[in-house]
Design an enzyme around this catalytic site. Structure first.
Site, mmCIF file in Angstrom:
data_model
loop_
_atom_site.group_PDB
_atom_site.id
_atom_site.type_symbol
_atom_site.label_atom_id
_atom_site.label_comp_id
_atom_site.label_asym_id
_atom_site.label_seq_id
_atom_site.Cartn_x
_atom_site.Cartn_y
_atom_site.Cartn_z
ATOM 1 C CG ASP A 1 13.744 48.660 58.203
ATOM 2 O OD1 ASP A 1 14.720 48.765 58.687
ATOM 3 O OD2 ASP A 1 13.199 47.470 57.926
ATOM 4 C CG ASP B 1 18.447 48.096 60.471
ATOM 5 O OD1 ASP B 1 18.198 47.324 61.380
ATOM 6 O OD2 ASP B 1 18.418 47.579 59.377
ATOM 7 C CD GLU B 2 12.828 45.696 61.940
ATOM 8 O OE1 GLU B 2 11.674 45.324 61.668
ATOM 9 O OE2 GLU B 2 14.112 45.123 61.739
#
EC number: 2.7.7.7
Length: 468
Positions: free
Chosen positions: A7, A101-102
């Site tokens: 993350d 983002d993950e």
């Protein structure tokens, strides 16, 4: 020890701090700038004031009035995200991106001969170092035996850290946590569990499965019973195909003019078709989402006999759906979406149009609802439902409401013929204030110009990103 969860820390805000030296170490909030905007990301400096994602911008400004409020630069975020995802794919092809983002990675697909804690820690450390060096942003990483525990590990690692939960330690880590740590436990479910005295995952693990099923239903109860015991057999899925594509916008003021609403639907349909073309998709079910002045959310859907990506077809169907909704009180949000996606288009669709349907249960906030209806031929929407090509005032109004024509938005990259590259600090009253700095310079000076200054123009992003 086969699942890694990564993350990126406060991703959008971190990229802005990277590229804007004067914002490093200061509260930065990225999201919708208008009066009805919502926070997308808050930097850790802003979070100390209670600002969180999905909070209204008005509340964020009340909590942290001295923060920098930026509209966001998604092309830059996407560039960084693509680099990070490429690094993860280099580790293992078994990658499940969850957002920009993950992502989850199944380390069973990697070249690591040994998935014991030592080699896995080294791999994760090297990954985080590469991301920091090449992108200038930091990542938190969790590694464990399942997706549930890897996600919990990365949360415990934040910010800019790494946590490895070794086999056999799962319950020691999991049981002291709040039940909200489990996927699928939101405020409503947590409140129902609290009435049984359940506050932690350990408390939940003591509830029998039949009691959980009675409380929250068969599927949900069974899932919670398993997760509370760290039993998570969900595989890392490499095929997360889009089930739908949609565009929507919240207006700064409620819109009541039917002609203007029809023009807005037409423009949203055009934007939706652009997204479908860019992704190589077409779709059969067209959905119109409206949020009325009193926050009631209604969805109408209609299904075509074959998939389309034609903006005229999407606009015609969406306009017909709009005509079935009472909007006299005003509309605060409009959205157009498509589902039933395909990677092919049948051209012979013109002149065929389905009738609209409403999901009778869709009376509160929610997403698009796919309701299939039988196709029936119909005429095009009336020609006067949208402004004509010559109605420039109407086009400008549509652009303003969809936030397309505001020239200078906070955070955007600009360049001045004399002062060089910089970014917009703020604008209004016919003026624009620019700070002249980039990622590779010290904090720069601030200057204000007339909004129509011919020497000032929007610029391509100029971050020092993905450096070798």
């Amino acid at each position: 020890m086969r699942v890694l969860h990564l993350d990126l820390d406060a991703f959008f805000a971190s990229v802005e701090q990277r590229d804007k030296p004067s914002l490093r170490g200061r509260p930065v909030i990225v999201g919708g700038i208008g009066p009805r905007g919502v926070v997308s990301t808050a930097s850790y400096e802003a979070r100390t004031f209670g600002v969180r994602s999905a909070m209204s911008m008005s509340e964020a400004r009340a909590r942290c009035p001295h923060a920098a409020y930026l509209a966001g630069r998604f092309a830059v975020y996407r560039e960084v995200s693509e680099f990070v995802m490429d690094q993860l794919r280099a580790i293992s092809p078994l990658l499940e991106p969850l957002s920009l983002d993950e992502a989850f990675v199944d380390l069973g697909g990697s070249d690591l001969p040994d998935l014991s804690p030592g080699p896995v820690r080294k791999l994760a450390d090297d990954l985080r170092a590469t991301i920091r060096a090449r992108t200038g942003v930091t990542a938190s990483v969790g590694v464990a035996s399942s997706k549930l525990m890897a996600k919990i590990a990365s949360e415990q690692a934040k910010p800019d850290g790494m946590v490895v939960i070794e086999p056999g330690a799962e319950l020691d880590v999991l049981h002291p946590l709040s039940v909200r740590a489990l996927p699928g436990v939101g405020p409503a479910t947590a409140a129902r569990l609290a009435r049984l005295g359940v506050k932690t995952v350990g408390d939940l693990a003591r509830i029998t499965e039949p009691d959980l099923v009675d409380l929250v239903g068969a599927a949900h109860g069974g899932m919670l019973h398993r997760l509370a015991r760290a039993r998570d057999e969900r595989a890392v899925s490499t095929e997360r195909e889009s089930k739908s594509i949609s565009v929507e916008d919240t207006f700064d003021r409620d819109v009541t003019d039917p002609t203007l609403l029809a023009a807005l639907v037409t423009r949203l349909a055009e934007k939706l078709a652009e997204r479908m073309n860019a992704s190589g998709h077409s779709g059969r079910t067209i959905t119109l989402k409206t949020r009325l002045h009193d926050f009631t959310t209604l969805s109408r859907s209609a299904t075509l006999p074959a998939p389309t990506d034609d903006p005229r077809t999407v606009s015609r169907v969406a306009s017909r759906l709009l005509s079935e909704i009472d909007v006299t009180g005003g509309v605060r949000l409009l959205g157009v979406g498509v589902s039933g996606l395909s990677d092919w288009v049948q051209d012979d669709l013109f002149g065929t149009e389905p009738e609209a349907a409403e999901d009778p249960g869709e009376r509160s906030a929610g997403g698009f609802v796919g309701v299939r209806t039988d196709g029936a031929s119909g005429e095009d929407a009336p020609a006067d439902a949208v402004p004509s090509d010559g109605d420039r005032a109407g086009d400008v109004r549509v652009g303003e409401l969809l936030h397309e024509t505001q020239a200078w938005v906070p955070g955007m990259d600009v360049v001045h013929d004399e002062h060089g590259p910089g970014w917009v600090w703020g604008s209004g009253l016919g003026r624009v204030t620019v700070r002249f700095e980039t990622a590779g310079t010290p904090p720069g000076p601030v200057r204000t110009f007339a909004a129509d200054d011919p020497a000032l123009s929007p610029a391509r992003p100029h971050p020092q990103a993905l450096s070798e």
